[in-house]
Design a protein around this motif. Structure first.
Motif: not given
Length: 533
Positions: A395-401, A436-439
């Motif tokens: 999985n890969r996601f962007t840390d918000e802000g 699990k989530s990408a965002n």
């Protein structure tokens, strides 16, 4: 001289009539005394006394003091012997049947005072303000005295939670006294047990309350040997009551933690090796220490007291070894390389078994609670989730802000993941959502730091998140995770004591909290909510 011979002891002459003038007891009329004696006999007969007591009274009135004294001495000796025999019998113990039989033989307790007027069935006005609370209906405007007494007795017992022990009689009271003795013994045993244990016992519940964190500032963990330069590491031993400190003064020190003196156990000096990071191995038997600009690192075996330098690592193409993390499975290190590389190194063979790469430079690494996953944060603000067994990015996601990531940490219970940024914002995520989530959306954005969040640490029970910035003094906060609020009483002091913190850690059961600052000290705090080390 002749005159003096004629006069013989003139002073003695007036004394003789004085002796003769002594008052004598009045004459006693035998008839009157006989009447008094008969009256006393009747009174004593009514009271159930024996005739021997009458004779003693007569002797006391009419004389015979010598015989009376001898008799009293004999009776005193007999009573003393009787008391000694009874004491021995009491020490030997009596059966419950004998106690019950003795209780049954005892006469019933009578009232101390009996008023004949109470038996008269008179009506009492219940409309008076002192009796209005005893009325149960409008029909009870008047009430008999007996019924009023019964109503008052019921109200008293209700307010007392039952009949008091002093109001009970007979066997019930005896049993209640025995029960009270047993309860007192149990309470004494509990008190002794509490006195034998150490720690805090004021915690109202098992869950950590929010708002105010009850804590006590202790002597610095490394007060027995303060560092001469900035401390870079403080860590509690995973199983022993020991804390380790290391810093730029090229030394690693071990201290026993008691909160009072914190005596030094051992200190080693590494020549021309300013320590950037030092960590215990998973089993707690080895200390791994890296420096700022060296490819070499040291292994210190605490059991054997042997220091082993590791000059080269097979399969590692890096100019220096600086950042690393100890794998939860044990026996392996995850080295942070340049250009986004992560290298898995085995301590047994000192070689790299596999490597992983992310986009951008690695700013932080955190393992999941079971060690099967690793969260790698890049300086670009992205978080990569790797499977350690298959070496795949799941999985890969962007840390918000986040513009630039600076630190990352995962809770031991597998519930939370915290990501720090250069702006000072710390986002707290659900670890399940990050897998699990990408965002994923953060559960809370902690904005109490105004400078870069460089250190993040969860306590072992996953109830507290410690965040700090080494850019500014006193920039350390403790977050209450169940409510996602910051404790308001840390740090609060008239003068600075935290300074610039570069490393944070909790003891194995959260009983202590410590940090490493730029003054060479490791401030130590006792968290009173937790009872164990």
């Amino acid at each position: 001289m002749a005159d003096m011979d004629v006069i013989k002891l003139p002073e003695t002459e007036p004394r003789e009539p004085a002796k003769k003038k002594r008052t004598r007891p009045p004459k006693v009329d035998p008839e009157e005394e006989e009447q008094k004696r008969q009256k006393n006999v009747k009174r004593l007969a009514v009271l159930g006394e024996k005739d021997s007591s009458v004779k003693l009274l007569e002797e006391l009135v009419f004389g015979a003091e010598d015989e009376l004294v001898e008799r009293l001495v004999e009776e005193d000796e007999e009573q003393t012997e009787t008391l000694l025999v009874e004491d021995k019998d009491d020490e030997s113990g009596e059966s419950e049947d004998e106690d019950e039989a003795r209780t049954q033989l005892q006469p019933a307790r009578k009232a101390a005072w009996v008023d004949e007027d109470d038996e008269l069935d008179e009506e009492v006005d219940m409309k008076h303000r002192y009796r209005s609370d005893l009325i149960r209906g409008e029909a009870e405007s008047t009430m008999s005295k007996q019924k009023l007494q019964q109503r008052m007795r019921e109200q008293f017992q209700k307010s007392m939670g039952g009949t008091p022990s002093w109001a009970e009689s007979g066997v019930k009271k005896t049993k209640r006294a025995d029960d009270d003795d047993e309860e007192e013994e149990e309470e004494e045993d509990e008190d002794d047990e509490l006195l034998r244990r150490t720690g805090n016992f004021v915690a109202s519940s098992d869950s950590l309350p929010r708002g105010i964190l009850r804590m006590k500032k202790c002597l610095h963990a490394n007060s027995a040997r303060p560092s001469e330069d900035r401390l870079t590491t403080v860590q509690f031993h995973p199983s022993a009551q020991v804390v380790m400190t290391a810093g730029l003064d090229q030394s690693v020190s071990l201290f026993q933690v008691d909160g009072k003196t914190n005596p030094k156990i051992q200190s080693i000096h590494l020549e021309r090796f300013p320590i950037h990071k030092a960590q215990f191995s998973q089993d707690g038997q080895t200390v791994i220490a890296t420096s700022l600009k060296n490819k070499m690192f040291y292994l210190y075996d605490m059991m054997e007291g042997r220091i082993t330098p590791v000059h080269t690592v097979r399969g590692l193409n890096e100019a220096r070894v600086k950042e690393f993390s100890v794998c939860p499975e044990g026996g392996a290190l995850l080295l942070t390389g340049t250009n986004g590389y992560l290298h898995l190194l085995t301590l047994q063979t000192k070689e790299v078994v596999r490597s992983m790469k992310i986009n951008g430079d690695v700013s932080g690494v955190a393992f999941s609670h079971d060690g099967s996953k690793v969260f790698a944060q890049s300086e670009d603000g992205e978080v990569y989730v790797w499977d350690m067994r298959s070496s795949r990015c799941v999985n890969r996601f962007t840390d918000e802000g986040c513009v630039k990531g600076t630190s990352i940490a995962a809770s031991r219970n597998g519930q939370y993941l915290a990501c720090g940024s250069q702006s000072g914002v710390v986002n707290v995520y659900s670890q399940e959502a990050c897998l699990k989530s990408a965002n994923p959306k953060p559960l809370k954005a902690v904005m109490n730091l105004l400078t870069s969040a460089t250190s993040l640490t969860f306590n072992p029970s996953s109830e507290i998140l410690a965040i700090a910035s080494r850019v500014e003094d006193e920039a350390t906060r403790l977050v209450h995770l169940p409510s996602l609020t910051v404790f308001s009483n840390f740090p609060v002091s008239k003068r600075k004591f935290v300074y610039r913190a570069s490393c944070l850690d909790f003891s194995p059961h959260s009983g202590f909290f410590s940090l490493a600052n730029n003054k060479g000290h490791a401030p130590l705090f006792r968290l009173l909510h937790y009872k164990d080390f």
